[in-house]
Scaffold this motif. Structure first.
Motif, mmCIF file in Angstrom:
data_model
loop_
_atom_site.group_PDB
_atom_site.id
_atom_site.type_symbol
_atom_site.label_atom_id
_atom_site.label_comp_id
_atom_site.label_asym_id
_atom_site.label_seq_id
_atom_site.Cartn_x
_atom_site.Cartn_y
_atom_site.Cartn_z
ATOM 1 N N GLY A 169 0.756 -1.271 0.019
ATOM 2 C CA GLY A 169 -0.050 0.015 -0.094
ATOM 3 C C GLY A 169 0.648 1.328 0.070
ATOM 4 N N VAL A 170 0.191 2.559 0.297
ATOM 5 C CA VAL A 170 0.759 3.695 0.327
ATOM 6 C C VAL A 170 1.869 3.778 1.246
ATOM 7 N N VAL A 171 1.723 3.121 2.554
ATOM 8 C CA VAL A 171 2.577 3.221 3.444
ATOM 9 C C VAL A 171 3.939 2.508 3.006
ATOM 10 N N GLY A 172 3.701 1.356 2.279
ATOM 11 C CA GLY A 172 5.037 0.803 1.755
ATOM 12 C C GLY A 172 5.742 1.622 0.970
ATOM 13 N N VAL A 173 4.966 2.243 -0.125
ATOM 14 C CA VAL A 173 5.706 3.344 -0.948
ATOM 15 C C VAL A 173 6.485 4.340 -0.241
ATOM 16 N N ALA A 174 5.782 4.988 0.868
ATOM 17 C CA ALA A 174 6.281 6.274 1.684
ATOM 18 C C ALA A 174 7.518 5.570 2.126
ATOM 19 N N LEU A 175 7.425 4.156 2.851
ATOM 20 C CA LEU A 175 8.809 3.736 3.519
ATOM 21 C C LEU A 175 9.954 3.487 2.471
ATOM 22 N N LEU A 176 9.760 2.992 1.331
ATOM 23 C CA LEU A 176 10.631 2.940 0.254
ATOM 24 C C LEU A 176 11.231 3.982 -0.193
ATOM 25 N N ALA A 177 10.588 5.417 -0.112
ATOM 26 C CA ALA A 177 10.850 6.700 -0.651
ATOM 27 C C ALA A 177 11.744 7.115 0.639
ATOM 28 N N ALA A 178 11.305 6.986 1.706
ATOM 29 C CA ALA A 178 12.001 7.271 2.890
ATOM 30 C C ALA A 178 13.525 6.755 2.915
ATOM 31 N N ALA A 179 13.373 5.280 2.623
ATOM 32 C CA ALA A 179 14.698 4.765 2.838
ATOM 33 C C ALA A 179 15.686 5.255 1.873
ATOM 34 N N PHE A 180 15.207 5.795 0.551
ATOM 35 C CA PHE A 180 16.094 6.279 -0.540
ATOM 36 C C PHE A 180 16.495 7.772 0.080
ATOM 37 N N CYS A 181 15.553 8.515 0.627
ATOM 38 C CA CYS A 181 15.727 10.107 1.168
ATOM 39 C C CYS A 181 16.814 9.803 2.215
ATOM 40 N N TRP A 182 16.562 8.724 2.916
ATOM 41 C CA TRP A 182 17.756 8.500 3.964
ATOM 42 C C TRP A 182 18.912 8.518 3.378
ATOM 43 N N VAL A 183 19.165 7.886 2.602
ATOM 44 C CA VAL A 183 20.694 7.367 2.146
ATOM 45 C C VAL A 183 21.109 8.703 1.486
ATOM 46 N N LEU A 184 20.283 9.438 0.775
ATOM 47 C CA LEU A 184 20.595 10.780 0.211
ATOM 48 C C LEU A 184 21.170 11.808 1.474
ATOM 49 N N TYR A 185 20.384 11.829 2.484
ATOM 50 C CA TYR A 185 20.546 12.696 3.651
ATOM 51 C C TYR A 185 21.979 12.205 4.256
ATOM 52 N N ALA A 186 22.233 11.120 4.380
ATOM 53 C CA ALA A 186 23.462 10.452 5.041
ATOM 54 C C ALA A 186 24.354 10.919 4.059
ATOM 55 N N LEU A 187 24.341 10.908 2.857
ATOM 56 C CA LEU A 187 25.643 11.256 2.019
ATOM 57 C C LEU A 187 25.870 12.659 1.928
ATOM 58 N N TRP A 188 24.802 13.545 2.005
ATOM 59 C CA TRP A 188 24.670 15.064 2.523
ATOM 60 C C TRP A 188 25.706 15.349 3.621
#
Length: 355
Positions: free
Chosen positions: A266-285
């Motif tokens: 569902g939409v929660v799963g999509v949000a968690l997938l997007a959050a994982a990618f955003c977390w990686v970008l934040y960690a790189l930043w």
């Protein structure tokens, strides 16, 4: 020299980044268990993927701190060797039209190119940098030889982005650009599944992607609309998809990480997938590694996200481990350089050597 307060503030920010990643990964595992319990699904695949990313990230952090050049170089060689040794790597029996070139093969070669370029930027001398970038070129050529057009394009894009990263002064702008690129690819994937693109463009993309894969995407979108919150449960797409049921044999995947999450969690799963990618970008930043290293790793992981949006790349444990490993290598905290005993003694006793 960095002040004590500055070091403390930087450490606090990195701790926040690490804590955020732990929360996101734990939430992803927990949500897969919740949705599986509601609809009697099979969350093992999702749990294995989360574990693989976490393990790869931990190993990357350790190895990146100890061996900032050798570790990514070894990772690049390992990914390249795996892609060459298993060019048709698939998580299930082969389909009538092999999907390997849209799955593990381009993903592994892209991660290999990214790791080689990260090692090149970490190397101090010109000759090692040239050799390591040549290894990235070998990854791109290997993709072309294996017939993976997407792999060749992704490797070439990572190499070009890595070369351009050396001229970038503001890391945030580069990270924002990578996030926009990932959003554009995933948005286009969703639009194709919903037939929300012009007819001529849809026909062209369907010819490139094959009608079979577009049919899988449309089935996934229909499931997501049926139960937008919980989805149909992990591991049940193959049972409920008419397109997958009409293919023998079938791996039971929609061949899109975005649409698989939408259909099964569902939409929660999509949000968690997007959050994982955003977390990686934040960690790189927030990483203390040089900006070219952080942006190169970000480019490789963004290319992986694009490949996963139109293929089954994240269905492979090796790819999940490789993604976590590259992220860990690029965010590893450099070990502090401790002064030698002689220097310490001279500071303690003035100009006279300590007895």
């Amino acid at each position: 020299m960095t002040s004590v307060a500055g070091r403390d503030e930087d450490g606090d920010r990195r701790n926040v980044s690490d804590a955020t990643g732990m929360v996101v990964l734990a939430a992803s595992a927990a949500w897969s268990l919740i949705t599986a319990a509601v609809h009697d699904g099979r969350p093992e695949g999702m749990l294995l993927a989360v574990l693989a990313v976490a393990a790869g990230y931990a190993v990357g952090r350790i190895c990146g701190a100890l061996l900032p050049v050798a570790a990514p170089c070894a990772g690049a060689l390992a990914g390249l060797g795996t892609a060459v040794a298993l060019p048709h790597l698939t998580p299930a029996p082969q389909l009538a039209v092999p999907m390997g070139h849209a799955g593990a093969t381009p993903a592994l070669l892209t991660l290999s190119a990214g790791a080689a370029c990260c090692a090149a930027w970490a190397a101090g001398a010109a000759l090692p940098r040239l050799l390591l970038r040549a290894l990235a070129v070998v990854a791109a050529v290997t993709a072309a030889v294996l017939g993976s057009v997407s792999g060749f394009i992704a490797c070439a894009a990572v190499l070009l982005c890595s070369l351009a990263a050396g001229r970038v002064r503001r890391r945030g702008a580069g990270i924002a650009g990578l996030a926009l690129a990932a959003a554009a690819v995933t948005g286009l994937t969703w639009a194709v599944a919903a037939k929300a693109v012009p007819h001529g463009l849809f026909v062209s993309l369907e010819g490139q992607l094959t009608p079979h894969r577009v049919g899988l995407w449309q089935d996934a979108l229909d499931m997501a609309r049926r139960d937008a919150v919980l989805g149909v449960s992990p591991g049940r797409f193959g049972e409920l998809s008419p397109t997958a049921a009409g293919t023998t044999p079938s791996d039971g995947k929609p061949h899109s990480a975005l649409l698989q999450q939408a259909a099964e969690q569902g939409v929660v799963g999509v949000a968690l997938l997007a959050a994982a990618f955003c977390w990686v970008l934040y960690a790189l930043w927030r990483s203390r590694r040089p900006t070219p290293v952080a942006l190169t790793a970000g480019a490789a992981l963004t290319a992986l996200a694009a490949i996963a949006s139109v293929g089954n790349a994240l269905s492979f444990t090796t790819v999940s481990v490789g993604a976590g490993l590259l992220a860990g290598l690029a965010t590893a905290r450099p070990l502090p350089v401790e002064p030698s005993r002689t220097e310490t003694d001279l500071r303690a006793y003035g100009d006279r050597p300590a007895p």
